[in-house]
Every structure is written in structure tokens, then in C-alpha cells.
Design a protein around this motif. Structure first.
Motif, PDB file in Angstrom:
ATOM      1  N   ALA A 213      -0.985  -1.819  -4.730  1.00 43.16           N
ATOM      2  CA  ALA A 213      -2.098  -0.875  -4.698  1.00 43.16           C
ATOM      3  C   ALA A 213      -1.668   0.516  -5.156  1.00 43.16           C
ATOM      4  O   ALA A 213      -0.478   0.811  -5.320  1.00 43.16           O
ATOM      5  N   ASP A 214      -2.652   1.395  -5.366  1.00 38.70           N
ATOM      6  CA  ASP A 214      -2.383   2.780  -5.768  1.00 38.70           C
ATOM      7  C   ASP A 214      -1.396   3.434  -4.805  1.00 38.70           C
ATOM      8  O   ASP A 214      -1.540   3.337  -3.582  1.00 38.70           O
TER       9      ASP A 214
ATOM     10  N   GLU B 123      -8.214  -5.375 -13.633  1.00 42.30           N
ATOM     11  CA  GLU B 123      -6.914  -5.517 -12.995  1.00 42.30           C
ATOM     12  C   GLU B 123      -5.875  -5.905 -14.040  1.00 42.30           C
ATOM     13  O   GLU B 123      -6.189  -6.562 -15.032  1.00 42.30           O
TER      14      GLU B 123
ATOM     15  N   PRO C  56       2.353   2.514 -12.853  1.00 44.51           N
ATOM     16  CA  PRO C  56       0.904   2.729 -12.893  1.00 44.51           C
ATOM     17  C   PRO C  56       0.461   3.097 -14.307  1.00 44.51           C
ATOM     18  O   PRO C  56       1.174   3.781 -15.035  1.00 44.51           O
TER      19      PRO C  56
ATOM     20  N   HIS D  57       0.832  -1.198   0.000  1.00 45.45           N
ATOM     21  CA  HIS D  57       0.000   0.000   0.000  1.00 45.45           C
ATOM     22  C   HIS D  57       0.870   1.253   0.000  1.00 45.45           C
ATOM     23  O   HIS D  57       2.088   1.190   0.155  1.00 45.45           O
TER      24      HIS D  57
ATOM     25  N   GLY E  27      -2.885  -3.113  -8.922  1.00 43.88           N
ATOM     26  CA  GLY E  27      -4.087  -2.380  -8.564  1.00 43.88           C
ATOM     27  C   GLY E  27      -5.322  -3.262  -8.553  1.00 43.88           C
ATOM     28  O   GLY E  27      -5.397  -4.278  -9.234  1.00 43.88           O
ATOM     29  N   ARG E  28      -6.285  -2.854  -7.747  1.00 42.30           N
ATOM     30  CA  ARG E  28      -7.570  -3.528  -7.712  1.00 42.30           C
ATOM     31  C   ARG E  28      -8.479  -2.922  -8.786  1.00 42.30           C
ATOM     32  O   ARG E  28      -8.083  -2.016  -9.520  1.00 42.30           O
TER      33      ARG E  28
ATOM     34  N   ALA F 163      -8.602   0.915 -10.172  1.00 45.74           N
ATOM     35  CA  ALA F 163      -7.396   1.586  -9.680  1.00 45.74           C
ATOM     36  C   ALA F 163      -6.264   1.392 -10.680  1.00 45.74           C
ATOM     37  O   ALA F 163      -6.209   0.397 -11.408  1.00 45.74           O
TER      38      ALA F 163
END
Length: 246
Positions: free
Chosen positions: A118-119, A187, A177, A87, A146-147, A150
Motif C-alpha cells: 500500500a501507499d 493496479e 511507487p 501498510h 497499491g490499490r 494509489a
């Protein structure tokens, strides 16, 4: 200095903010375990190899290290019960070092569960594998960027492997990203299956110059990707059977 050396020196066991878990299979077949970040539970042996499960204790820090040693002639399978989530931690980097050392003719099979980036997360994952003569290893790595809805974070995964004290593999993979577009997958997933010390016969695999095979591609589902069915075949290539994660 190699980035693995920097990680080892700056975040050695006992350093503040770093957790270390050590799993060692001795020549006598005994299991030696140390560390608090992961609980290591021994499972019933199977086909002459020792099987252990890694269970998170919830006390892992931002920086972590896992050491695995397998004595000459011994076989070890590592089963992960829960995947890894990273995270955005105050815009700081999360670092994990995997240090694997195998004695002569030893075998390790480790089909790890997904790593979710995650982001805002910034992850550095370093894997060092040192193989003696005749040693073989099967590693599977699944990245989930990412989920749903996201863009995911950034991960840099570096692998350094040596066989008989000679370089076998040196690779760095970076995922950044991505902007979310209409109709894009919920995803982004990428799986890597790595066989070192042996070869896996597959038409889409990349064969290393020395004894080794890499196969990489998108996963169909987090826990049952396209590569999952190939893990048993890779296990047979190294002389050890392993079931795909479920």
C-alpha cells in the motif's frame, strides 16, 4: 555480511517485534508446527504429499519469519488462505524472512497469494532456499503495488538459493511507487514463478545456469494471473502436482 544473515541475527525467533512460524515435515511424515503469527492447518494428503494451509491469526508483528523444512524424500504443498497486506507503519520498514530447507529428493510447492504493498509501505522480503541433492521447489510470488487510485509503496525482494552447497540463484528485485497517470492501470501487478532443482520448459522463461527456471510478468488478475496456469506444469516438472490458486 549478506542481508539475509543480518535479518536472521537481528530478528531471530524470540526477538521483540518479530514473529516466527515454523513448519517441518519429518522423515516419518509427521508435521511439526510452532509459532503464533500464522495458524497451520493440515489438509487431506494428495498424491502422496502432505498439504497444509496457512491462516493469519491477526497477531503478526512488523517483522516476521517463516521457516519451512522438508525431510529427505518427502513432499509438501503450502496453501495460503489469505494474501498479505503491508501498510505505512510510521514510516518504518516491514521485514519478512522466508527460510526454506529441503533434504535429499524432497519437494516443496508453494504458490503464494498476492502481497499488496500500500501507499507509504516500505517492505523488505528475503527468501533463502537451501536444497540438498535431488530436492526441488516451486515458488510463485505475486506483488500488487497499491490499490486502485494509489501509487503503492516500495518493496525490495531478495532471493538467495543454494543447491548441493553451491550457489544456484542470487537476485534482488526493487519496485518503487509510480506516479498516477490518466489511463494508467488501476493496479500494478507482477508475478514471478520460480522452479529450483528442475527446469520448466516455456519459451519466455529464463533458464538458470544450473537446474532452475524463472518466469516473470504482469498478472491479468490478482487471484488468476497469467502464471497461475503454469503452476501445475511446474509442479509436474518437480514430480508434484498442485492446483493454481483461486
Amino acid at each position: 555480511m549478506d542481508v539475509l544473515q543480518v535479518m536472521t541475527e537481528e530478528h531471530a525467533p524470540g526477538t521483540t517485534g518479530t514473529t516466527c512460524t515454523r513448519v517441518a515435515l519429518t522423515t516419518d511424515g509427521d508435521l511439526e508446527v510452532a509459532g503464533e503469527a500464522l495458524e497451520v492447518c493440515r489438509l487431506p494428503d494428495q498424491r502422496g504429499r502432505v498439504r497444509v494451509a496457512l491462516v493469519s491469526t491477526g497477531c503478526a508483528e512488523r517483522n516476521g519469519r517463516i521457516e519451512v523444512e522438508v525431510a529427505a524424500g518427502r513432499g509438501l504443498e503450502i496453501v495460503e488462505v489469505t494474501g498479505t497486506g503491508t501498510h505505512d507503519v510510521r514510516r518504518t520498514r516491514t521485514q519478512w524472512l522466508l527460510d526454506v530447507r529441503l533434504g535429499r529428493d524432497a519437494v516443496l510447492v508453494w504458490p503464494s497469494l498476492p502481497i499488496v504493498v500500500a501507499d507509504g509501505a516500505d517492505v523488505l522480503r528475503l527468501t533463502h532456499v537451501d536444497l540438498a541433492t535431488g530436492a526441488r521447489v516451486v515458488l510463485r510470488e505475486t506483488l500488487v503495488l497499491g490499490r486502485a487510485g494509489a501509487a503503492g509503496g516500495r518493496i525490495r525482494s531478495t532471493i538467495r538459493a543454494r543447491l548441493d552447497d553451491r550457489p544456484l540463484l542470487a537476485e534482488t528485485f526493487v519496485a518503487e511507487p509510480a506516479p498516477l497517470l490518466v489511463g494508467s492501470p488501476a493496479e500494478r501487478r507482477l508475478e514471478t514463478l520460480l522452479v529450483l532443482g528442475a527446469r520448466l520448459d516455456h519459451p519466455e522463461a529464463m533458464q538458470l545456469e544450473r537446474e532452475g527456471t524463472m518466469l516473470r510478468g504482469p498478472a491479468a488478475r490478482v487471484h488468476d494471473g497469467d502464471l497461475a496456469a503454469l503452476v501445475p506444469a511446474a509442479g509436474r516438472a518437480t514430480g508434484a502436482l498442485v492446483r493454481p490458486a483461486s
